[in-house]
Design an enzyme around this catalytic site. Structure first.
Site, PDB file in Angstrom:
ATOM      1  N   PRO A   2       0.790  -1.218   0.000  1.00 42.18           N
ATOM      2  CA  PRO A   2       0.000   0.000   0.000  1.00 42.18           C
ATOM      3  C   PRO A   2       0.830   1.279   0.000  1.00 42.18           C
ATOM      4  O   PRO A   2       1.979   1.292   0.430  1.00 42.18           O
ATOM      5  CB  PRO A   2      -0.785  -0.089   1.306  1.00 42.18           C
ATOM      6  CG  PRO A   2       0.170  -0.767   2.225  1.00 42.18           C
ATOM      7  CD  PRO A   2       0.912  -1.760   1.355  1.00 42.18           C
ATOM      8  N   ARG A  73      -8.674  -7.349  -1.129  1.00 39.84           N
ATOM      9  CA  ARG A  73      -8.862  -7.489   0.317  1.00 39.84           C
ATOM     10  C   ARG A  73     -10.345  -7.402   0.663  1.00 39.84           C
ATOM     11  O   ARG A  73     -11.099  -6.689   0.009  1.00 39.84           O
ATOM     12  CB  ARG A  73      -8.059  -6.416   1.052  1.00 39.84           C
ATOM     13  CG  ARG A  73      -6.560  -6.636   0.878  1.00 39.84           C
ATOM     14  CD  ARG A  73      -5.753  -5.416   1.241  1.00 39.84           C
ATOM     15  NE  ARG A  73      -4.350  -5.660   1.022  1.00 39.84           N
ATOM     16  CZ  ARG A  73      -3.698  -5.352  -0.092  1.00 39.84           C
ATOM     17  NH1 ARG A  73      -4.335  -4.799  -1.100  1.00 39.84           N
ATOM     18  NH2 ARG A  73      -2.411  -5.596  -0.210  1.00 39.84           N
TER      19      ARG A  73
END
Length: 126
Positions: A2, A73
């Protein structure tokens, strides 16, 4: 990935330890290394010097954080991570929030298309 990008108004620079905030955000992600590989974590800040807020009459400030991740996710994982990052932000700026005008925000951006990347940092963590 990320990537976390923190934008903050320049009137916060002398009143808050932004590097400490970035470290705390990185730790949130590092503590979830099963979901966010450590070698892909990028946390950075940009000080904003040109801005106007609300009616422009006070010394208002803002901190806006973008949390960018790839697809895949669960909604529960994304929600929990966003809550943890936002809790770090609220705690970090708690005193300033009580004594001055401050807007905090966090947005999640999930990439819908493949990203192009090359990263040999991951190898250190295998």
């Amino acid at each position: 990935m990320p990537h976390v990008i923190v934008e903050y108004t320049d009137n916060l620079a002398a009143r808050s330890d932004i590097q400490d905030l970035l470290t705390k955000i990185r730790q949130v992600l590092e503590n979830r290394s099963d979901t966010y590989p450590v070698g892909g974590i990028r946390v950075r800040a940009h000080e904003v010097s040109c801005y106007t807020i609300a009616d422009g009459k006070e010394n208002d400030a803002f901190v806006h954080t973008q949390f960018k991740i790839g697809k895949g996710r669960s909604e529960e994982v994304k929600q929990a991570t966003c809550e943890a990052i936002f809790d770090v932000m609220k705690t970090h700026f708690e005193d300033l929030y009580q004594e001055s005008y401050l807007a905090l925000s966090l947005e999640l951006e999930e990439f819908q298309h493949p990203t192009f990347k090359q990263n040999n940092i991951h190898g250190r963590f295998k």
